[in-house]
Design an enzyme around this catalytic site. Structure first.
Site, PDB file in Angstrom:
ATOM      1  N   ILE A  11       0.822  -1.228   0.000  1.00  0.00           N
ATOM      2  CA  ILE A  11       0.000   0.000   0.000  1.00  0.00           C
ATOM      3  C   ILE A  11       0.850   1.269   0.000  1.00  0.00           C
ATOM      4  N   GLN A  14       3.717   2.932  -5.275  1.00  0.00           N
ATOM      5  CA  GLN A  14       2.993   3.771  -6.254  1.00  0.00           C
ATOM      6  C   GLN A  14       1.543   3.311  -6.420  1.00  0.00           C
ATOM      7  N   GLN A  90       9.401  -6.782  -4.481  1.00  0.00           N
ATOM      8  CA  GLN A  90      10.665  -6.139  -4.829  1.00  0.00           C
ATOM      9  C   GLN A  90      10.497  -5.933  -6.329  1.00  0.00           C
ATOM     10  N   TYR A 102      16.187 -12.824  -2.483  1.00  0.00           N
ATOM     11  CA  TYR A 102      15.203 -12.010  -1.757  1.00  0.00           C
ATOM     12  C   TYR A 102      14.005 -11.696  -2.661  1.00  0.00           C
ATOM     13  N   THR A 133       2.846  -8.990 -14.589  1.00  0.00           N
ATOM     14  CA  THR A 133       3.609  -7.963 -15.292  1.00  0.00           C
ATOM     15  C   THR A 133       3.964  -8.337 -16.724  1.00  0.00           C
ATOM     16  N   GLU A 135       6.729  -8.055 -17.828  1.00  0.00           N
ATOM     17  CA  GLU A 135       8.060  -8.688 -17.774  1.00  0.00           C
ATOM     18  C   GLU A 135       7.967 -10.195 -18.016  1.00  0.00           C
ATOM     19  N   TYR A 157      13.533 -10.998 -11.425  1.00  0.00           N
ATOM     20  CA  TYR A 157      12.225 -10.389 -11.152  1.00  0.00           C
ATOM     21  C   TYR A 157      11.147 -11.063 -12.002  1.00  0.00           C
ATOM     22  N   LYS A 161       7.951 -13.439 -10.813  1.00  0.00           N
ATOM     23  CA  LYS A 161       6.561 -13.093 -11.136  1.00  0.00           C
ATOM     24  C   LYS A 161       5.893 -14.181 -11.979  1.00  0.00           C
ATOM     25  N   HIS A 187       3.528   1.279 -15.886  1.00  0.00           N
ATOM     26  CA  HIS A 187       2.682   2.445 -15.609  1.00  0.00           C
ATOM     27  C   HIS A 187       3.380   3.324 -14.587  1.00  0.00           C
TER      28      HIS A 187
HETATM   29  P1  NAP Z   1       6.485  -0.134  -5.836  1.00  0.00           P
HETATM   30  O1  NAP Z   1       6.188   1.321  -5.933  1.00  0.00           O
HETATM   31  O2  NAP Z   1       7.882  -0.596  -5.873  1.00  0.00           O
HETATM   32  O3  NAP Z   1       5.795  -0.660  -4.492  1.00  0.00           O
HETATM   33  C1  NAP Z   1       6.096  -1.917  -3.957  1.00  0.00           C
HETATM   34  C2  NAP Z   1       5.394  -2.050  -2.618  1.00  0.00           C
HETATM   35  O4  NAP Z   1       5.717  -3.335  -2.079  1.00  0.00           O
HETATM   36  C3  NAP Z   1       5.840  -1.026  -1.561  1.00  0.00           C
HETATM   37  O5  NAP Z   1       4.750  -0.673  -0.784  1.00  0.00           O
HETATM   38  C4  NAP Z   1       6.850  -1.804  -0.745  1.00  0.00           C
HETATM   39  O6  NAP Z   1       7.019  -1.336   0.569  1.00  0.00           O
HETATM   40  C5  NAP Z   1       6.159  -3.163  -0.741  1.00  0.00           C
HETATM   41  N1  NAP Z   1       7.046  -4.268  -0.378  1.00  0.00           N
HETATM   42  C6  NAP Z   1       8.256  -4.580  -0.900  1.00  0.00           C
HETATM   43  N2  NAP Z   1       8.765  -5.666  -0.311  1.00  0.00           N
HETATM   44  C7  NAP Z   1       7.855  -6.066   0.615  1.00  0.00           C
HETATM   45  C8  NAP Z   1       7.810  -7.122   1.561  1.00  0.00           C
HETATM   46  N3  NAP Z   1       8.826  -7.988   1.703  1.00  0.00           N
HETATM   47  N4  NAP Z   1       6.714  -7.242   2.345  1.00  0.00           N
HETATM   48  C9  NAP Z   1       5.701  -6.350   2.249  1.00  0.00           C
HETATM   49  N5  NAP Z   1       5.691  -5.316   1.384  1.00  0.00           N
HETATM   50  C10 NAP Z   1       6.764  -5.182   0.577  1.00  0.00           C
HETATM   51  O7  NAP Z   1       5.697  -0.926  -6.990  1.00  0.00           O
HETATM   52  P2  NAP Z   1       4.472  -0.431  -7.907  1.00  0.00           P
HETATM   53  O8  NAP Z   1       5.034   0.249  -9.107  1.00  0.00           O
HETATM   54  O9  NAP Z   1       3.463   0.234  -7.059  1.00  0.00           O
HETATM   55  O10 NAP Z   1       3.921  -1.825  -8.435  1.00  0.00           O
HETATM   56  C11 NAP Z   1       2.938  -2.549  -7.698  1.00  0.00           C
HETATM   57  C12 NAP Z   1       2.988  -4.013  -8.092  1.00  0.00           C
HETATM   58  O11 NAP Z   1       2.724  -4.149  -9.485  1.00  0.00           O
HETATM   59  C13 NAP Z   1       4.330  -4.699  -7.876  1.00  0.00           C
HETATM   60  O12 NAP Z   1       4.063  -6.023  -7.499  1.00  0.00           O
HETATM   61  C14 NAP Z   1       5.004  -4.671  -9.231  1.00  0.00           C
HETATM   62  O13 NAP Z   1       5.921  -5.730  -9.347  1.00  0.00           O
HETATM   63  C15 NAP Z   1       3.800  -4.838 -10.127  1.00  0.00           C
HETATM   64  N6  NAP Z   1       3.897  -4.218 -11.447  1.00  0.00           N
HETATM   65  C16 NAP Z   1       4.233  -2.911 -11.576  1.00  0.00           C
HETATM   66  C17 NAP Z   1       4.265  -2.312 -12.819  1.00  0.00           C
HETATM   67  C18 NAP Z   1       4.625  -0.862 -12.993  1.00  0.00           C
HETATM   68  O14 NAP Z   1       4.949  -0.475 -14.127  1.00  0.00           O
HETATM   69  N7  NAP Z   1       4.548  -0.050 -11.957  1.00  0.00           N
HETATM   70  C19 NAP Z   1       3.936  -3.077 -13.963  1.00  0.00           C
HETATM   71  C20 NAP Z   1       3.574  -4.412 -13.788  1.00  0.00           C
HETATM   72  C21 NAP Z   1       3.541  -4.971 -12.525  1.00  0.00           C
HETATM   73  P3  NAP Z   1       8.036  -0.108   0.907  1.00  0.00           P
HETATM   74  O15 NAP Z   1       7.289   1.150   0.532  1.00  0.00           O
HETATM   75  O16 NAP Z   1       8.278  -0.266   2.342  1.00  0.00           O
HETATM   76  O17 NAP Z   1       9.255  -0.308   0.053  1.00  0.00           O
HETATM   77  O1  G4F Z   2      11.797   1.957 -15.560  1.00  0.00           O
HETATM   78  P1  G4F Z   2      12.432   0.625 -15.606  1.00  0.00           P
HETATM   79  O2  G4F Z   2      13.366   0.288 -14.515  1.00  0.00           O
HETATM   80  O3  G4F Z   2      11.227  -0.416 -15.706  1.00  0.00           O
HETATM   81  P2  G4F Z   2      11.171  -1.949 -16.159  1.00  0.00           P
HETATM   82  O4  G4F Z   2      12.465  -2.606 -16.071  1.00  0.00           O
HETATM   83  O5  G4F Z   2      10.474  -1.978 -17.480  1.00  0.00           O
HETATM   84  O6  G4F Z   2      10.233  -2.561 -15.030  1.00  0.00           O
HETATM   85  C1  G4F Z   2       9.043  -1.900 -14.617  1.00  0.00           C
HETATM   86  O7  G4F Z   2       7.978  -2.309 -15.432  1.00  0.00           O
HETATM   87  C2  G4F Z   2       7.630  -3.709 -15.326  1.00  0.00           C
HETATM   88  C3  G4F Z   2       6.477  -3.970 -16.297  1.00  0.00           C
HETATM   89  O8  G4F Z   2       6.995  -4.258 -17.551  1.00  0.00           O
HETATM   90  C4  G4F Z   2       7.248  -3.986 -13.892  1.00  0.00           C
HETATM   91  F1  G4F Z   2       6.865  -5.281 -13.775  1.00  0.00           F
HETATM   92  C5  G4F Z   2       8.418  -3.691 -12.966  1.00  0.00           C
HETATM   93  O9  G4F Z   2       7.999  -3.894 -11.622  1.00  0.00           O
HETATM   94  C6  G4F Z   2       8.800  -2.227 -13.142  1.00  0.00           C
HETATM   95  O10 G4F Z   2       7.765  -1.421 -12.653  1.00  0.00           O
HETATM   96  O11 G4F Z   2      13.205   0.446 -16.989  1.00  0.00           O
HETATM   97  C7  G4F Z   2      12.564   0.643 -18.221  1.00  0.00           C
HETATM   98  C8  G4F Z   2      13.609   0.558 -19.328  1.00  0.00           C
HETATM   99  C9  G4F Z   2      14.516  -0.671 -19.238  1.00  0.00           C
HETATM  100  O12 G4F Z   2      14.698  -1.199 -20.520  1.00  0.00           O
HETATM  101  C10 G4F Z   2      15.853  -0.134 -18.721  1.00  0.00           C
HETATM  102  O13 G4F Z   2      16.974  -0.866 -19.141  1.00  0.00           O
HETATM  103  O14 G4F Z   2      14.480   1.683 -19.199  1.00  0.00           O
HETATM  104  C11 G4F Z   2      15.820   1.246 -19.342  1.00  0.00           C
HETATM  105  N1  G4F Z   2      16.701   2.203 -18.660  1.00  0.00           N
HETATM  106  C12 G4F Z   2      17.632   2.973 -19.302  1.00  0.00           C
HETATM  107  N2  G4F Z   2      18.297   3.709 -18.396  1.00  0.00           N
HETATM  108  C13 G4F Z   2      16.774   2.443 -17.346  1.00  0.00           C
HETATM  109  C14 G4F Z   2      17.775   3.392 -17.173  1.00  0.00           C
HETATM  110  N3  G4F Z   2      16.069   1.955 -16.302  1.00  0.00           N
HETATM  111  C15 G4F Z   2      16.352   2.433 -15.058  1.00  0.00           C
HETATM  112  N4  G4F Z   2      15.647   1.981 -14.013  1.00  0.00           N
HETATM  113  N5  G4F Z   2      17.350   3.358 -14.865  1.00  0.00           N
HETATM  114  C16 G4F Z   2      18.101   3.874 -15.887  1.00  0.00           C
HETATM  115  O15 G4F Z   2      18.971   4.697 -15.678  1.00  0.00           O
END
Ligand code: NAP
Ligand code: G4F
Length: 347
Positions: A11, A14, A90, A102, A133, A135, A157, A161, A187
């Site tokens: 919660i 993001q 994570q 982890y 995801t 991914e 990762y 997933k 997103h």
């Molecule tokens: P985020 O901002 O990284 O949030 C992750 C949340 O998980 C945080 O509240 C974090 O707590 C908590 N958390 C991490 N490790 C934990 C543990 N061991 N026990 C309990 N809580 C834990 O991720 P998000 O972008 O909101 O994404 C939400 C979910 O959607 C994730 O599962 C992510 O993998 C998945 N997802 C995200 C995207 C995307 O583009 N954003 C796309 C596809 C899927 P802390 O605040 O304490 O760190």
């Molecule tokens: O923003 P990113 O780290 O997101 P990524 O790897 O796509 O993962 C996110 O989206 C997934 C859904 O497809 C989620 F499941 C996951 O939890 C997370 O929210 O990187 C996006 C792209 C990658 O190709 C990376 O190599 O940006 C490229 N990139 C280039 N420079 C970088 C950077 N990524 C990061 N984090 N930092 C850089 O400096």
């Protein structure tokens, strides 16, 4: 009518913070699991945070951790939620190469722990949402991905997933639990974690604009993603649990932009035109600043990954029909929302 009870893991993240707001608006009683940390980690919940001693709260937070079955199980047993949204993870792909064990414990076994808890408490009417995801995909053979695209994970990762995806399906098929996977593409939002590429860019361009930072160091400029807005996407997380039947569904925009284009769009927002020169690790991005050329972007090896997922673009086979799939935010709107926030907060 009795309020519906939702439990959100993650919660403080993001999506969790946007989803909590949405569910409170929909008159749910929202419970959230937070981790113990050495400083406050509820920053994203500031405007909905409630004093623990207040009566008739809409939001209740519990300490717990997905790596600790007893904490998860006792929360679920006590509150008996109607809906569980498993968003905790994570969630950083690059970090998962550094902490693979982890990452697997939290993302894969953490999901299993929740499903086991639902089963052992006999909560067979509780609906479960798994944050899957894009991914999971990754094979460049398929230019657009949908629910039938074969999976090909490329990081610890992604693989963690993948387990979570399948165990969710397994518990649905074996025990009849209403368990659904939302296969969400990237997103973003002003609340995106600072080390994900979009937020890193909007924050850096804003800070460079105010002379607080010299360079944006970046990794793979050519990587392409299908970027939506988290505010739009949490709505679909909720909708997935309101369907008649559990399902696995892709949520995406079906539009694709590169990291380079994201940087260009952010620069445009502050009135800069960026010019690229050099190749590979020597590539730089320059702007014209007070009549002179100024380098603001440099590529660094530090941000390249051991294995990369070069391009993602999603198109669901069902969303139009099932969800009346409509997004409020375009790519430009997303950049605008993030840039406005970061310009305001980095002034
Ligand atoms: P985020 O901002 O990284 O949030 C992750 C949340 O998980 C945080 O509240 C974090 O707590 C908590 N958390 C991490 N490790 C934990 C543990 N061991 N026990 C309990 N809580 C834990 O991720 P998000 O972008 O909101 O994404 C939400 C979910 O959607 C994730 O599962 C992510 O993998 C998945 N997802 C995200 C995207 C995307 O583009 N954003 C796309 C596809 C899927 P802390 O605040 O304490 O760190
Ligand atoms: O923003 P990113 O780290 O997101 P990524 O790897 O796509 O993962 C996110 O989206 C997934 C859904 O497809 C989620 F499941 C996951 O939890 C997370 O929210 O990187 C996006 C792209 C990658 O190709 C990376 O190599 O940006 C490229 N990139 C280039 N420079 C970088 C950077 N990524 C990061 N984090 N930092 C850089 O400096």
């Amino acid at each position: 009518m009795k309020k519906k009870i939702a439990l959100i893991t993650g919660i403080t993240g993001q999506d969790g913070s946007y989803l909590a707001r949405l569910l409170i608006k929909k008159n749910y009683l929202v419970h959230g699991i937070i981790r113990r940390s050495s400083s406050f980690n509820t920053g994203r919940l500031e405007d909905i945070y409630e004093d623990p001693f207040k009566k008739n709260k809409k939001l209740i937070l519990h300490y717990g951790d997905l790596t600790d079955f007893s904490s998860i199980n006792s929360i679920i047993a006590k509150i008996k939620p109607n809906e569980i949204y498993n968003l905790a993870a994570q969630s950083h792909v690059a970090v998962s190469f550094k902490t693979p064990e982890y990452t697997t414990n939290v993302n894969a076994l953490g999901t299993l722990r929740i499903l086991e808890s639902i089963l052992h408490n006999n909560l067979l009417n509780t609906k479960f949402y798994q944050a899957s995801t894009s991914e999971l995909f990754g094979n460049p053979e398929y230019k657009t991905q949908n629910e039938n695209t074969p999976f090909y994970t490329k990081s610890p990762y992604g693989t963690s997933k993948l387990f979570a995806y399948w165990i969710t399906k397994n518990y649905r098929e074996s025990y009849g639990i209403f368990a659904s996977n939302g296969i969400l593409f990237n997103h973003e939002s002003p609340f995106r974690g600072e080390t994900f590429v979009t937020k890193k860019i909007t924050r850096a361009i804003s800070r460079i604009f105010f002379n607080k930072q010299k360079y944006l160091y970046i990794g793979n400029l050519n990587s392409k993603r299908d970027w939506g807005h988290a505010k739009d996407y949490v709505h679909f997380q909720w909708k997935i649990l309101q369907q008649r039947k559990p399902m696995d569904v892709v949520i995406s925009t079906n539009r694709q932009f590169s990291v380079r284009q994201f940087i260009e769009e952010c620069c445009k927002f502050v009135g800069w035109k960026i010019k690229w020169s050099g190749r590979g690790l020597n590539e730089i991005g320059k702007i014209n600043y007070e009549g002179k050329e100024k380098t603001i972007v440099k590529v660094s090896k530090k941000y390249l990954r051991p294995n990369e997922l070069e391009a993602l673009k999603g198109k669901s086979i069902h969303t139009n029909k099932t969800f009346k799939f409509k997004l409020k935010y375009s790519f430009k709107d997303l950049v605008k929302d993030m840039m406005e926030y970061d310009l305001k907060h980095n002034k």
